[in-house]
Design a protein around this motif. Structure first.
Motif, PDB file in Angstrom:
ATOM      1  N   THR A 175       0.827  -1.206   0.000  1.00  0.00           N
ATOM      2  CA  THR A 175       0.000   0.000   0.000  1.00  0.00           C
ATOM      3  C   THR A 175       0.860   1.254   0.000  1.00  0.00           C
ATOM      4  O   THR A 175       0.603   2.213  -0.746  1.00  0.00           O
ATOM      5  N   ALA A 176       1.902   1.265   0.837  1.00  0.00           N
ATOM      6  CA  ALA A 176       2.798   2.427   0.889  1.00  0.00           C
ATOM      7  C   ALA A 176       3.490   2.650  -0.448  1.00  0.00           C
ATOM      8  O   ALA A 176       3.641   3.792  -0.901  1.00  0.00           O
ATOM      9  N   LEU A 177       3.886   1.575  -1.110  1.00  0.00           N
ATOM     10  CA  LEU A 177       4.558   1.723  -2.400  1.00  0.00           C
ATOM     11  C   LEU A 177       3.592   2.186  -3.488  1.00  0.00           C
ATOM     12  O   LEU A 177       3.969   2.973  -4.359  1.00  0.00           O
ATOM     13  N   ILE A 178       2.365   1.707  -3.448  1.00  0.00           N
ATOM     14  CA  ILE A 178       1.378   2.155  -4.437  1.00  0.00           C
ATOM     15  C   ILE A 178       1.148   3.653  -4.311  1.00  0.00           C
ATOM     16  O   ILE A 178       1.175   4.404  -5.293  1.00  0.00           O
ATOM     17  N   VAL A 179       0.934   4.106  -3.075  1.00  0.00           N
ATOM     18  CA  VAL A 179       0.740   5.545  -2.849  1.00  0.00           C
ATOM     19  C   VAL A 179       1.991   6.308  -3.259  1.00  0.00           C
ATOM     20  O   VAL A 179       1.924   7.354  -3.916  1.00  0.00           O
ATOM     21  N   GLY A 180       3.158   5.790  -2.881  1.00  0.00           N
ATOM     22  CA  GLY A 180       4.411   6.473  -3.177  1.00  0.00           C
ATOM     23  C   GLY A 180       4.701   6.570  -4.656  1.00  0.00           C
ATOM     24  O   GLY A 180       5.199   7.601  -5.133  1.00  0.00           O
ATOM     25  N   VAL A 181       4.402   5.516  -5.416  1.00  0.00           N
ATOM     26  CA  VAL A 181       4.657   5.547  -6.861  1.00  0.00           C
ATOM     27  C   VAL A 181       3.750   6.568  -7.540  1.00  0.00           C
ATOM     28  O   VAL A 181       4.191   7.335  -8.407  1.00  0.00           O
ATOM     29  N   VAL A 182       2.475   6.603  -7.147  1.00  0.00           N
ATOM     30  CA  VAL A 182       1.549   7.569  -7.739  1.00  0.00           C
ATOM     31  C   VAL A 182       1.979   8.999  -7.410  1.00  0.00           C
ATOM     32  O   VAL A 182       2.086   9.867  -8.292  1.00  0.00           O
ATOM     33  N   VAL A 183       2.254   9.244  -6.132  1.00  0.00           N
ATOM     34  CA  VAL A 183       2.653  10.594  -5.712  1.00  0.00           C
ATOM     35  C   VAL A 183       4.021  10.954  -6.280  1.00  0.00           C
ATOM     36  O   VAL A 183       4.259  12.096  -6.687  1.00  0.00           O
ATOM     37  N   GLY A 184       4.931   9.976  -6.339  1.00  0.00           N
ATOM     38  CA  GLY A 184       6.269  10.239  -6.860  1.00  0.00           C
ATOM     39  C   GLY A 184       6.266  10.560  -8.343  1.00  0.00           C
ATOM     40  O   GLY A 184       7.033  11.420  -8.800  1.00  0.00           O
ATOM     41  N   THR A 185       5.426   9.878  -9.107  1.00  0.00           N
ATOM     42  CA  THR A 185       5.310  10.194 -10.530  1.00  0.00           C
ATOM     43  C   THR A 185       4.783  11.610 -10.728  1.00  0.00           C
ATOM     44  O   THR A 185       5.266  12.367 -11.580  1.00  0.00           O
ATOM     45  N   TYR A 186       3.813  11.973  -9.920  1.00  0.00           N
ATOM     46  CA  TYR A 186       3.250  13.329  -9.988  1.00  0.00           C
ATOM     47  C   TYR A 186       4.296  14.379  -9.603  1.00  0.00           C
ATOM     48  O   TYR A 186       4.444  15.402 -10.272  1.00  0.00           O
ATOM     49  N   SER A 187       5.043  14.113  -8.522  1.00  0.00           N
ATOM     50  CA  SER A 187       5.981  15.121  -8.015  1.00  0.00           C
ATOM     51  C   SER A 187       7.168  15.333  -8.944  1.00  0.00           C
ATOM     52  O   SER A 187       7.730  16.432  -9.002  1.00  0.00           O
ATOM     53  N   SER A 188       7.585  14.310  -9.679  1.00  0.00           N
ATOM     54  CA  SER A 188       8.711  14.478 -10.593  1.00  0.00           C
ATOM     55  C   SER A 188       8.377  15.443 -11.720  1.00  0.00           C
ATOM     56  O   SER A 188       9.269  16.062 -12.305  1.00  0.00           O
ATOM     57  N   VAL A 189       7.077  15.595 -12.010  1.00  0.00           N
ATOM     58  CA  VAL A 189       6.640  16.519 -13.056  1.00  0.00           C
ATOM     59  C   VAL A 189       6.217  17.849 -12.471  1.00  0.00           C
ATOM     60  O   VAL A 189       6.627  18.920 -12.931  1.00  0.00           O
ATOM     61  N   TYR A 190       5.412  17.810 -11.416  1.00  0.00           N
ATOM     62  CA  TYR A 190       4.738  19.010 -10.943  1.00  0.00           C
ATOM     63  C   TYR A 190       5.297  19.600  -9.652  1.00  0.00           C
ATOM     64  O   TYR A 190       4.719  20.549  -9.130  1.00  0.00           O
ATOM     65  N   VAL A 191       6.368  19.023  -9.111  1.00  0.00           N
ATOM     66  CA  VAL A 191       6.988  19.604  -7.917  1.00  0.00           C
ATOM     67  C   VAL A 191       8.454  19.920  -8.174  1.00  0.00           C
ATOM     68  O   VAL A 191       8.889  21.068  -8.010  1.00  0.00           O
ATOM     69  N   ALA A 192       9.227  18.923  -8.586  1.00  0.00           N
ATOM     70  CA  ALA A 192      10.666  19.128  -8.773  1.00  0.00           C
ATOM     71  C   ALA A 192      10.956  20.198  -9.826  1.00  0.00           C
ATOM     72  O   ALA A 192      11.724  21.144  -9.588  1.00  0.00           O
ATOM     73  N   SER A 193      10.335  20.081 -10.985  1.00  0.00           N
ATOM     74  CA  SER A 193      10.594  21.045 -12.062  1.00  0.00           C
ATOM     75  C   SER A 193      10.064  22.444 -11.745  1.00  0.00           C
ATOM     76  O   SER A 193      10.779  23.437 -11.929  1.00  0.00           O
ATOM     77  N   PRO A 194       8.810  22.591 -11.262  1.00  0.00           N
ATOM     78  CA  PRO A 194       8.334  23.936 -10.917  1.00  0.00           C
ATOM     79  C   PRO A 194       9.157  24.625  -9.835  1.00  0.00           C
ATOM     80  O   PRO A 194       9.353  25.842  -9.883  1.00  0.00           O
ATOM     81  N   VAL A 195       9.647  23.869  -8.841  1.00  0.00           N
ATOM     82  CA  VAL A 195      10.485  24.475  -7.810  1.00  0.00           C
ATOM     83  C   VAL A 195      11.782  24.991  -8.421  1.00  0.00           C
ATOM     84  O   VAL A 195      12.262  26.086  -8.082  1.00  0.00           O
ATOM     85  N   SER A 196      12.363  24.232  -9.351  1.00  0.00           N
ATOM     86  CA  SER A 196      13.583  24.683 -10.022  1.00  0.00           C
ATOM     87  C   SER A 196      13.325  25.944 -10.834  1.00  0.00           C
ATOM     88  O   SER A 196      14.155  26.862 -10.862  1.00  0.00           O
ATOM     89  N   ILE A 197      12.186  26.013 -11.499  1.00  0.00           N
ATOM     90  CA  ILE A 197      11.828  27.218 -12.251  1.00  0.00           C
ATOM     91  C   ILE A 197      11.655  28.398 -11.311  1.00  0.00           C
ATOM     92  O   ILE A 197      12.111  29.521 -11.598  1.00  0.00           O
ATOM     93  N   ALA A 198      11.004  28.178 -10.175  1.00  0.00           N
ATOM     94  CA  ALA A 198      10.795  29.253  -9.207  1.00  0.00           C
ATOM     95  C   ALA A 198      12.117  29.788  -8.666  1.00  0.00           C
ATOM     96  O   ALA A 198      12.220  30.976  -8.325  1.00  0.00           O
ATOM     97  N   LEU A 199      13.137  28.930  -8.603  1.00  0.00           N
ATOM     98  CA  LEU A 199      14.456  29.356  -8.129  1.00  0.00           C
ATOM     99  C   LEU A 199      15.287  30.033  -9.214  1.00  0.00           C
ATOM    100  O   LEU A 199      16.402  30.466  -8.961  1.00  0.00           O
ATOM    101  N   GLY A 200      14.730  30.097 -10.428  1.00  0.00           N
ATOM    102  CA  GLY A 200      15.407  30.815 -11.509  1.00  0.00           C
ATOM    103  C   GLY A 200      16.464  30.020 -12.227  1.00  0.00           C
ATOM    104  O   GLY A 200      17.481  30.590 -12.661  1.00  0.00           O
ATOM    105  N   VAL A 201      16.273  28.714 -12.378  1.00  0.00           N
ATOM    106  CA  VAL A 201      17.257  27.919 -13.097  1.00  0.00           C
ATOM    107  C   VAL A 201      17.355  28.414 -14.539  1.00  0.00           C
ATOM    108  O   VAL A 201      16.364  28.813 -15.158  1.00  0.00           O
ATOM    109  N   SER A 202      18.557  28.401 -15.061  1.00  0.00           N
ATOM    110  CA  SER A 202      18.778  28.918 -16.405  1.00  0.00           C
ATOM    111  C   SER A 202      19.847  28.094 -17.118  1.00  0.00           C
ATOM    112  O   SER A 202      20.465  27.191 -16.534  1.00  0.00           O
TER     113      SER A 202
END
Length: 313
Positions: A266-293
């Motif tokens: 159960t923990a892995l199922i939740v983690g895989v779903v949330v982790g797939t989402y975060s790799s697109v919608y958390v990691a990249s947007p945070v880098s953009i917010a920090l001004g990566v260039s």
């Protein structure tokens, strides 16, 4: 099949603010649940009694759980221990009852229908051991995040590193919040699954960041949002195939793995779903917010090693 053979062109980063808002709400809800409902720690953390019994033939775990429930041990955890005729029963501690009393009552409940299981072992797990496991598990998670931050910083840039750690923290907090909100048992297998989620999520994030670096270096100039968006799209088919195949295996494990593997899967199922989402919608947007260039990922120019005009070589 055509979707996986062609590079899609979805504008993921256009929804990054909405996605970050959703993530913030989920994180706050998880923290509130952890603070109020807390985690439902298993015997591994709280302490308890482990009773091992042996049957002359293969044991029926569902029947054993029913017998224990009738005997007043409805919260007992029952699982095979090695062979199918060896059963391990984990019980929460009871005030005023010794280990011998508990084991006697367990055997009495198991022998109520005429069965004659043999008592193999009685072991007490003290609360001090559970407290040490809680502290060690928390330290293991924190150390893993710090080491990941250092690795991604060394491998890419601190702006990417911050985005990766933000995504991992996002995944861990929401997974823990899920277990807290539903009051699911949290034991060592679930802790192992949480650490595995960190590795799974990081792998997907690193692949996206590596493609981002390549695209930044190829482009003579360009918007960071457009470059990252293109990189996410180029890795989208790989991300979906990896996530879906992993989820299929985990769902099968959850359905046929029994109670022993329920928390882990159960923990892995939740983690895989949330982790797939975060790799697109958390990691990249945070880098953009920090001004990566583009300048952040460009290798040092050869001109940087040349001596200044008039210098003696």
């Amino acid at each position: 099949m055509k979707f996986f053979s062609q590079t899609p062109n979805f504008d993921f980063m256009a929804q990054r603010k909405l996605a970050l808002l959703i993530s913030a709400v989920l994180i706050i809800a998880s923290i509130v649940s952890l603070a109020t409902r807390q985690l439902n720690f298993g015997i591994d953390f709280t302490g308890g009694v482990i009773v091992e019994v042996g049957y002359p033939e293969a044991a029926d775990l569902d029947a054993i759980r029913g017998q224990l429930a009738d005997g007043g041990f409805g919260d007992a955890i029952v699982q095979y221990f090695g062979a199918r005729n060896d059963v391990m029963i984990r019980l929460a501690p009871r005030d005023g009852e010794s280990n011998a009393d508990l084991s006697t009552e367990v055997l009495k409940a198991l022998r109520a229908d005429g069965a004659r299981p043999d008592l193999r072992r009685v072991e007490f797990v003290g609360p001090q051991v559970g407290e040490e496991l809680t502290v060690d598990g928390s330290l293991a998670t924190i150390i893993a995040l710090l080491l990941i931050f250092a690795y991604v910083w060394f491998r890419f840039h601190w702006k990417f590193s911050t985005g990766a750690v933000a995504a991992l923290g996002h995944d861990v907090i929401i997974t823990l919040g899920f277990f807290s909100f539903l009051h699911l048992e949290f034991d060592l297998t679930v802790l192992a699954a949480v650490l595995a989620v960190i590795g799974y999520s990081l792998n997907d994030t690193i692949v996206v960041f590596d493609r981002c670096r390549e695209n930044f270096r190829r482009a003579a100039a360009g918007d960071a949002k457009a470059t990252i968006n293109r990189s996410v799209n180029e890795n989208l088919s790989r991300t979906l195939v990896t996530s879906l195949t992993t989820l299929l295996a985990l769902i099968a494990l959850r359905l046929i793995g029994g109670e022993v593997m329920a928390g882990f899967s159960t923990a892995l199922i939740v983690g895989v779903v949330v982790g797939t989402y975060s790799s697109v919608y958390v990691a990249s947007p945070v880098s953009i917010a920090l001004g990566v260039s583009r300048e952040d990922v460009m290798p040092p120019s050869d001109d940087d090693d040349r001596p200044a005009d008039g210098a003696v070589v």
